[in-house]
Design an enzyme around this catalytic site. Structure first.
Site, PDB file in Angstrom:
ATOM      1  N   ILE A 131      42.628  34.034  44.804  1.00 35.02           N
ATOM      2  CA  ILE A 131      43.651  34.910  44.242  1.00 35.02           C
ATOM      3  C   ILE A 131      43.725  36.172  45.094  1.00 35.02           C
ATOM      4  CG2 ILE A 131      44.226  36.387  42.272  1.00 35.02           C
ATOM      5  CD1 ILE A 131      44.865  33.441  41.780  1.00 35.02           C
ATOM      6  N   LYS A 132      44.919  36.445  45.610  1.00 33.58           N
ATOM      7  CA  LYS A 132      45.104  37.619  46.474  1.00 33.58           C
ATOM      8  C   LYS A 132      45.495  38.835  45.640  1.00 33.58           C
ATOM      9  CE  LYS A 132      46.964  37.448  50.725  1.00 33.58           C
ATOM     10  NZ  LYS A 132      47.967  37.124  51.764  1.00 33.58           N
ATOM     11  N   LEU A 133      44.813  39.924  45.908  1.00 34.27           N
ATOM     12  CA  LEU A 133      45.080  41.202  45.245  1.00 34.27           C
ATOM     13  C   LEU A 133      45.104  42.300  46.296  1.00 34.27           C
ATOM     14  CD1 LEU A 133      42.358  40.578  42.554  1.00 34.27           C
ATOM     15  CD2 LEU A 133      44.743  40.972  41.925  1.00 34.27           C
TER      16      LEU A 133
END
Length: 316
Positions: A131-133
């Protein structure tokens, strides 16, 4: 002698920075990364039309509210593209949380859980997802929560050493420190070109990599955002490098020896105390380039998310 791409693969895990299946099939990377801009680009390719239709169908079954349908379609489209990519790679797909949640820890956690559930419902296990943040304080705290739940994260839009340190201290799985965008800023400011070995973006990733290895942090360093193959080759040996198809093509066409530039020191030095929120903000704020580029990156991803939503809304 093998080409430079083949040689680079022996030193570094090569990742494809694209949502385009054909490019991924051609270069056979270990992993792939997407972002709102790449999803928008992919959504305009004819072969993805069925994925958009399927995403709309899913959204309509979830809600009668049009605004909610747009959100659900965008989320499912990112997941559907991710699922297609996963059919062609052995490793992981990175899917990004809406950039407009970059300063909302609870919102980021909720959106991440939702994306992961969508993948899980399609039979994709957590060990194939990142998951990219955005590497804001709130994004890093969200990642810290998610990592404890078994959801691995990729912290992106990383420009300052403070961001890198905070990510390692939070125990995030992977960071994507940007190279080309840092160089762009210095090039515009100083009005000159840089040799790859003195490229400010290359120097930034090198410093982060060496720091992580000195203190034995397990967080993976994946250099990102490249402008030329010179930058990439100066980071040979980095844990991972995510590279756009055009530069993968250049590396494949290039002959000559690739020298390992980054070497894991396998250190175990005593780590400093984790940064406080105040220390993080102060240290990050000391770097005008990082402040400017982080804000710009979030704004630009939000603009492309808005364009994607407008495109979806027109199809609903």
């Amino acid at each position: 002698m093998s080409n430079k791409l083949e040689q680079l693969r022996k030193l570094t895990t090569v990742v494809a920075d694209t949502g385009e299946i054909d490019a991924i099939k051609k270069y056979q990377p270990e992993d792939a990364t997407t972002n709102p801009s790449l999803i928008l680009k992919a959504a305009q390719i004819a072969e993805y039309a069925p994925l958009i239709d399927a995403s709309i169908e899913y959204a309509k079954a979830q809600s009668n509210d049009k605004a909610q349908q747009v959100q659900d379609t965008c989320d499912m489209l990112a997941v559907n593209i991710g699922k297609e990519i996963l059919k062609t790679i052995p490793g992981r797909i990175s899917t990004e949380v809406d950039a407009r949640l970059s300063y909302d820890m609870e919102g980021s956690v909720a959106k991440a859980r939702q994306l992961v559930k969508m993948y899980n419902d399609a039979g994709i296990t957590n060990d194939r997802i990142l998951i990219k943040l955005a590497s804001t304080w709130e994004g890093i705290r969200a990642a810290e929560i998610l990592e404890k739940e078994g959801i691995n994260c990729n912290l992106t839009l990383l420009f300052s050493f403070a961001q890198a340190r905070a990510c390692a201290e939070a125990g995030v799985f992977l960071i994507s420190p940007f190279v080309g965008r840092i160089m762009d800023w210095y090039k515009a400011k100083e009005g000159r070109d840089f040799e790859a070995s003195e490229d400010p973006g290359v120097l930034s990733v090198t410093k982060i990599y060496n720091y992580y290895k000195e203190y034995g942090y397990k967080t993976v360093v994946m250099g990102a955002s490249f402008r030329n193959i010179g930058e990439i080759l100066e980071l040979a040996g980095c844990d991972r490098l995510t590279i756009a198809p055009a530069l993968l093509a250049e590396l494949e066409a290039a002959e000559g020896e690739v020298v390992e530039k980054l070497v894991d020191s396998k250190g175990a030095a005593e780590r400093p105390a984790p940064m406080t929120h105040a220390e993080f903000l102060w240290e990050h704020n000391q770097d005008p380039m990082a402040v400017e580029k982080l804000a710009e990156g979030i704004r630009n991803f939000a603009v492309d998310q808005g364009k994607l939503e407008a495109m979806i809304e027109a199809k609903l």
